[in-house]
Design an enzyme around this catalytic site. Structure first.
Site, PDB file in Angstrom:
ATOM      1  N   SER A 229      17.933  36.163  29.955  1.00 50.33           N
ATOM      2  CA  SER A 229      18.206  37.580  29.678  1.00 50.33           C
ATOM      3  C   SER A 229      19.624  37.905  30.096  1.00 50.33           C
ATOM      4  O   SER A 229      20.154  37.325  31.054  1.00 50.33           O
ATOM      5  CB  SER A 229      17.216  38.467  30.442  1.00 50.33           C
ATOM      6  OG  SER A 229      15.982  38.523  29.741  1.00 50.33           O
TER       7      SER A 229
ATOM      8  N   SER B 258       2.638  34.011  29.598  1.00 51.25           N
ATOM      9  CA  SER B 258       2.637  33.415  30.941  1.00 51.25           C
ATOM     10  C   SER B 258       1.215  33.458  31.505  1.00 51.25           C
ATOM     11  O   SER B 258       0.334  34.135  30.959  1.00 51.25           O
ATOM     12  CB  SER B 258       3.572  34.194  31.863  1.00 51.25           C
ATOM     13  OG  SER B 258       3.026  35.485  32.111  1.00 51.25           O
TER      14      SER B 258
ATOM     15  N   HIS C 175      15.544  33.356  36.524  1.00 51.00           N
ATOM     16  CA  HIS C 175      14.587  34.354  36.053  1.00 51.00           C
ATOM     17  C   HIS C 175      14.855  35.731  36.669  1.00 51.00           C
ATOM     18  O   HIS C 175      15.377  35.831  37.771  1.00 51.00           O
ATOM     19  CB  HIS C 175      13.163  33.906  36.409  1.00 51.00           C
ATOM     20  CG  HIS C 175      12.715  32.703  35.626  1.00 51.00           C
ATOM     21  ND1 HIS C 175      12.622  31.455  36.169  1.00 51.00           N
ATOM     22  CD2 HIS C 175      12.372  32.578  34.322  1.00 51.00           C
ATOM     23  CE1 HIS C 175      12.208  30.593  35.237  1.00 51.00           C
ATOM     24  NE2 HIS C 175      12.062  31.248  34.099  1.00 51.00           N
TER      25      HIS C 175
ATOM     26  N   ASP D 145       3.847  29.753  28.601  1.00 52.99           N
ATOM     27  CA  ASP D 145       5.075  29.740  29.385  1.00 52.99           C
ATOM     28  C   ASP D 145       4.746  29.367  30.838  1.00 52.99           C
ATOM     29  O   ASP D 145       3.846  29.963  31.447  1.00 52.99           O
ATOM     30  CB  ASP D 145       5.673  31.160  29.318  1.00 52.99           C
ATOM     31  CG  ASP D 145       7.072  31.246  29.868  1.00 52.99           C
ATOM     32  OD1 ASP D 145       7.782  30.235  29.865  1.00 52.99           O
ATOM     33  OD2 ASP D 145       7.468  32.362  30.295  1.00 52.99           O
TER      34      ASP D 145
ATOM     35  N   GLU E  82       9.939  20.339  32.173  1.00 52.39           N
ATOM     36  CA  GLU E  82      11.130  20.899  32.841  1.00 52.39           C
ATOM     37  C   GLU E  82      11.637  19.947  33.915  1.00 52.39           C
ATOM     38  O   GLU E  82      10.870  19.323  34.634  1.00 52.39           O
ATOM     39  CB  GLU E  82      10.830  22.275  33.464  1.00 52.39           C
ATOM     40  CG  GLU E  82      12.067  22.866  34.162  1.00 52.39           C
ATOM     41  CD  GLU E  82      11.963  24.354  34.510  1.00 52.39           C
ATOM     42  OE1 GLU E  82      11.197  25.076  33.834  1.00 52.39           O
ATOM     43  OE2 GLU E  82      12.652  24.787  35.449  1.00 52.39           O
TER      44      GLU E  82
ATOM     45  N   ASP F 179      12.681  37.503  28.510  1.00 50.88           N
ATOM     46  CA  ASP F 179      11.593  38.400  28.895  1.00 50.88           C
ATOM     47  C   ASP F 179      12.159  39.658  29.563  1.00 50.88           C
ATOM     48  O   ASP F 179      11.892  40.780  29.129  1.00 50.88           O
ATOM     49  CB  ASP F 179      10.637  37.664  29.856  1.00 50.88           C
ATOM     50  CG  ASP F 179       9.432  38.503  30.201  1.00 50.88           C
ATOM     51  OD1 ASP F 179       9.266  39.599  29.631  1.00 50.88           O
ATOM     52  OD2 ASP F 179       8.620  38.085  31.061  1.00 50.88           O
ATOM     53  N   SER F 180      12.984  39.458  30.599  1.00 54.61           N
ATOM     54  CA  SER F 180      13.458  40.613  31.384  1.00 54.61           C
ATOM     55  C   SER F 180      14.153  41.662  30.523  1.00 54.61           C
ATOM     56  O   SER F 180      13.996  42.874  30.762  1.00 54.61           O
ATOM     57  CB  SER F 180      14.404  40.145  32.497  1.00 54.61           C
ATOM     58  OG  SER F 180      13.709  39.316  33.397  1.00 54.61           O
TER      59      SER F 180
HETATM   60  P1  13P Z   1      14.379  36.138  31.883  1.00 51.09           P
HETATM   61  O1  13P Z   1      13.771  36.631  33.144  1.00 51.09           O
HETATM   62  O2  13P Z   1      15.843  35.888  32.041  1.00 51.09           O
HETATM   63  O3  13P Z   1      14.085  37.025  30.723  1.00 51.09           O
HETATM   64  O4  13P Z   1      13.726  34.707  31.559  1.00 51.09           O
HETATM   65  C1  13P Z   1      12.462  34.626  30.941  1.00 51.09           C
HETATM   66  C2  13P Z   1      11.907  33.253  30.963  1.00 51.09           C
HETATM   67  O5  13P Z   1      12.549  32.280  31.256  1.00 51.09           O
HETATM   68  C3  13P Z   1      10.486  33.116  30.593  1.00 51.09           C
HETATM   69  O6  13P Z   1      10.034  31.808  30.773  1.00 51.09           O
HETATM   70  O1  G3H Z   2       9.587  33.223  33.483  1.00 48.31           O
HETATM   71  C1  G3H Z   2       8.726  34.077  33.641  1.00 48.31           C
HETATM   72  C2  G3H Z   2       8.479  35.110  32.605  1.00 48.31           C
HETATM   73  O2  G3H Z   2       9.448  36.124  32.654  1.00 48.31           O
HETATM   74  C3  G3H Z   2       7.089  35.630  32.727  1.00 48.31           C
HETATM   75  O3  G3H Z   2       6.973  36.507  33.786  1.00 48.31           O
HETATM   76  O4  G3H Z   2       5.055  35.574  35.053  1.00 48.31           O
HETATM   77  O5  G3H Z   2       5.764  37.975  35.334  1.00 48.31           O
HETATM   78  O6  G3H Z   2       4.653  37.211  33.221  1.00 48.31           O
HETATM   79  P1  G3H Z   2       5.505  36.822  34.399  1.00 48.31           P
HETATM   80 ZN    ZN Z   3      10.983  30.780  32.388  1.00 50.46          ZN
END
Ligand code: 13P
Ligand code: G3H
Ligand code: ZN
Length: 312
Positions: free
Chosen positions: A216, A50, A180, A82, A134, A258-259
């Site tokens: 997640s 990201s 997210h 991302d 998107e 990610d989460s």
């Molecule tokens: P989560 O927060 O559900 O893990 O989603 C991550 C995501 O979409 C990163 O682009």
């Molecule tokens: O969708 C977002 C991802 O979980 C990345 O999170 O922007 O905190 O790195 P971040």
């Molecule tokens: Zn995302």
């Protein structure tokens, strides 16, 4: 083997009825945990960075960590930006060796989304890089942008074909109820993705790879552990894994996680410190955290994505 784009991966995933995991990376232990699982299971992989991760760890460190993962495993790995929020950020990642970028103009009006996505696609394709666009808005938090649940909107299936045709993008992220972060659904409500929206999108874009963000599942075990060892995460709820499994069998070729990695890592470190209050060597607590990430990713690959054994 060098870094690959997602082109071949998505074609195989679409035809094979499985999805590729796209996992966010921020440091060495996260890269190692994810790739160790994928390597053992011979799963293709998307490692994504990201804007915030790039600001935290720097482009070069993340690039070199991911290159090391390719050298160590020989896996087909795509390195993806991302939630790119501008042409300049996408260009910088393309120039710096990423093989895939997302331009996220989903919060902008349709015509603006088309224009900026088109601009990124032209530059990316000239450089052999693929682009994720998107349409629709997810709730939750990503980088500095927080979208309230009430402001989120499902993808409108009648718009997807026009966006894809006018931009030339290679995959499309859609909003069907994922969001997210760790607080995806209101406590007491039953999480349910809008498979009717997904089906309508598929019908309008036959053969085209679809992406799910915010996927997640927020395992209760890790939330409980965080809360047991001094944290406070009441009401954390994720996407049920059986619904993600169902999505992975459809046109959904990329599922973003990610989460769950953050939860696994943080719960493990909290527990470690509670049990070893005198330790201060980072290797002692990062080692089990890295192993927890590996276990989490292995579970996703086998039980949710179904992409084990698809690397070779
Ligand atoms: P989560 O927060 O559900 O893990 O989603 C991550 C995501 O979409 C990163 O682009
Ligand atoms: O969708 C977002 C991802 O979980 C990345 O999170 O922007 O905190 O790195 P971040
Ligand atoms: Zn995302």
């Amino acid at each position: 083997m060098a870094l690959v784009t997602t082109k071949e991966m998505f074609k195989k995933a679409y035809d094979g009825g499985y999805a590729i995991g796209a996992f966010n990376v921020n440091n060495m232990e996260i890269v190692q945990g994810i790739t160790a699982a994928a390597n053992e299971l011979r799963a293709p992989l998307i490692l994504q960075v990201s804007k915030g991760a790039r600001a935290y760890a720097s482009h070069t460190y993340l690039m070199k960590l991911v290159e090391a993962a390719v050298i160590e495993t020989g896996l087909p790995i795509a390195l993806h930006l991302d939630h790119g929020d501008s042409f300049e950020l996408c260009k910088s990642c393309i120039d710096g060796g990423f093989t895939s970028v997302m331009i996220d103009a989903s919060s902008k009006p349709f015509e603006e989304n088309v224009a900026i996505t088109r601009q990124v696609v032209e530059y990316a394709h000239d450089h052999g890089v693929v682009v994720e666009a998107e349409l629709g808005t997810l709730a939750g938090i990503e980088d500095e942008v927080k979208v309230a649940h009430g402001d989120a909107s499902y993808t409108r299936p009648e718009e997807v074909q026009e966006l894809v045709e006018r931009t030339g993008c290679d995959s499309l992220a859609i909003a069907i109820g994922t969001s997210h972060g760790a607080y995806k659904f209101k406590p007491g409500t039953k999480p349910q993705l809008r498979f009717d929206v997904l089906e309508a999108v598929e019908k309008n874009l036959p053969g085209f790879p679809i992406v799910l963000h915010g996927s997640s599942s927020v395992p209760q075990q890790f939330v409980d552990e965080i809360n047991k060892y001094g944290g406070s995460m009441p009401g954390a709820i994720g996407v049920p894994e059986d619904q993600l499994r169902q999505a992975a069998k459809s046109a959904v070729c990329k599922i973003n996680i990610d989460s769950d990695l953050r939860l696994a890592m943080t719960a493990t470190i909290r527990k470690y410190f509670a049990e070893h209050p005198a330790d201060f060597d980072p290797r002692q607590y990062l080692k089990p955290a890295r192993e927890a990430i590996k276990q989490m990713v292995a579970h996703k690959i086998v039980d949710v994505l179904g992409c084990d054994g698809q690397a070779d």
